[in-house]
Write an enzyme that holds these catalytic residues in place. Structure first.
Site, short mmCIF file in Angstrom:
data_model
loop_
_atom_site.label_atom_id
_atom_site.label_comp_id
_atom_site.label_asym_id
_atom_site.label_seq_id
_atom_site.Cartn_x
_atom_site.Cartn_y
_atom_site.Cartn_z
N LYS A 138 13.53 -13.16 -11.74
CA LYS A 138 14.86 -12.92 -12.30
C LYS A 138 14.93 -11.52 -12.90
O LYS A 138 14.16 -11.18 -13.78
CB LYS A 138 15.15 -13.99 -13.36
CG LYS A 138 15.16 -15.40 -12.78
CD LYS A 138 15.16 -16.47 -13.85
CE LYS A 138 13.86 -16.51 -14.62
NZ LYS A 138 13.81 -17.60 -15.61
N THR A 187 22.96 -15.24 -24.60
CA THR A 187 22.26 -15.58 -23.35
C THR A 187 21.12 -16.56 -23.60
O THR A 187 20.28 -16.76 -22.73
CB THR A 187 21.68 -14.31 -22.70
OG1 THR A 187 20.81 -13.67 -23.66
CG2 THR A 187 22.76 -13.35 -22.27
N GLY A 218 18.86 -19.54 -23.57
CA GLY A 218 18.73 -20.69 -22.67
C GLY A 218 19.10 -20.41 -21.23
O GLY A 218 19.15 -21.34 -20.40
N THR A 219 19.33 -19.15 -20.90
CA THR A 219 19.75 -18.82 -19.53
C THR A 219 18.70 -19.24 -18.49
O THR A 219 19.03 -19.81 -17.45
CB THR A 219 20.02 -17.30 -19.41
OG1 THR A 219 21.02 -16.94 -20.36
CG2 THR A 219 20.50 -16.93 -18.03
N GLY A 220 17.43 -18.94 -18.78
CA GLY A 220 16.37 -19.30 -17.85
C GLY A 220 16.24 -20.80 -17.67
O GLY A 220 16.00 -21.29 -16.56
N CYS A 221 16.40 -21.52 -18.77
CA CYS A 221 16.34 -22.99 -18.72
C CYS A 221 17.45 -23.54 -17.84
O CYS A 221 17.23 -24.37 -16.95
CB CYS A 221 16.48 -23.58 -20.13
SG CYS A 221 15.30 -22.93 -21.33
#
Ligand code: PXL
Length: 247
Positions: free
Chosen positions: A163, A194, A196-199
């Site tokens: 990412k 942003t 928690g975006t990866g989660c």
């Protein structure tokens, strides 16, 4: 009904971890199961305490769930310790569904949420920092993202999604799947919200895989969801706030 499982940490503020994963599963029309690995004390301003659960307890949760309501796909998030990561890796050898590993290592403020070892998996979803740690060299542009994806694939991830959201310019993510590179690009949204975006991203991919969607299309839909979820963030909290999970 399609079922997806997350094995991850708790963020009581609701923006990241199992809370983000369950909200994302729900939004994608998938019944969510959640095995808790650790409990954080946090709000949008940062992570304070991290309490990692005993590995036996994590393993017992996974066994109980798999024995009764096996999911169509699973993901891992924060695992807390090398011991828990090793238990999950051992159990994952028997998974007959795709496993997505989000190799969460630290929270934004540096709190430690996991180590560098990851279970052999269908898809690994590192950010640039995690990709650098795993690959063992600096990953900071499109050429190094390609090199890192190939290297990480050889380390046990069948497919790799790096990412690029922390680079300047567009948020461009690189998927390395079946020997081919695919790029997923969205315009940068200037916001501090942003968390928690990866989660949410890995949970959305997991939900799509559980439904039987092919990987490239699953990533495309997940990227679109996350982009809209950031764009529509509700502005909650005085720090880095959560996404709009209704996107
Ligand atoms: O976004 C990574 C992450 C994952 N899981 C938990 C977290 C965080 C970041 O704060 O708290 C539980």
């Amino acid at each position: 009904m399609t079922v997806a499982l997350t094995i991850a940490g708790s963020d009581a503020s609701g923006g990241a971890g199992i809370q983000a994963d369950l909200k994302t599963f729900h939004r994608f029309g998938v019944f969510g199961e959640a095995v808790v690995t650790l409990i954080t004390v946090q709000n949008t301003r940062g992570v304070g305490q991290v309490h990692t659960l005993p590995p036996d307890l994590v393993e017992a949760q996974i066994r109980a769930v798999l024995d009764d309501i096996p999911p169509g796909a699973a993901k891992t998030g924060a695992l807390g310790s090398e011991e828990i990561a090793a238990r999950v890796a051992k159990l994952a050898e028997r998974f007959d569904f795709p496993l997505v590993v989000d190799p969460v290592m630290t929270a934004k403020n540096g709190a430690k949420l996991g180590g560098r070892r990851f279970a052999p998996c269908f898809l690994l979803t590192p950010n640039l920092e995690e990709a650098s740690t795993i690959a063992g060299f600096e990953v900071n542009d499109s050429a190094s993202m390609r090199r890192a994806a190939e290297k990480i694939q050889s380390m046990g991830a069948m497919n790799v999604l790096i990412k690029g959201g922390h680079l300047r310019g567009d948020a461009a993510d690189l998927l390395y799947a079946a020997g081919e590179f695919h790029e997923f690009r969205s315009p940068r949204i200037e916001t501090r919200h942003t968390h928690g975006t990866g989660c949410a991203y890995s949970a959305a991919i997991t939900a799509e895989l559980a439904k039987g969607t092919a990987l490239v299309e699953a990533v495309r839909r997940a990227k679109q969801f996350v982009t809209e979820a950031i764009r529509g963030n509700p502005g909650l909290g005085s720090g880095s706030g959560p996404l709009n999970f209704f996107a």
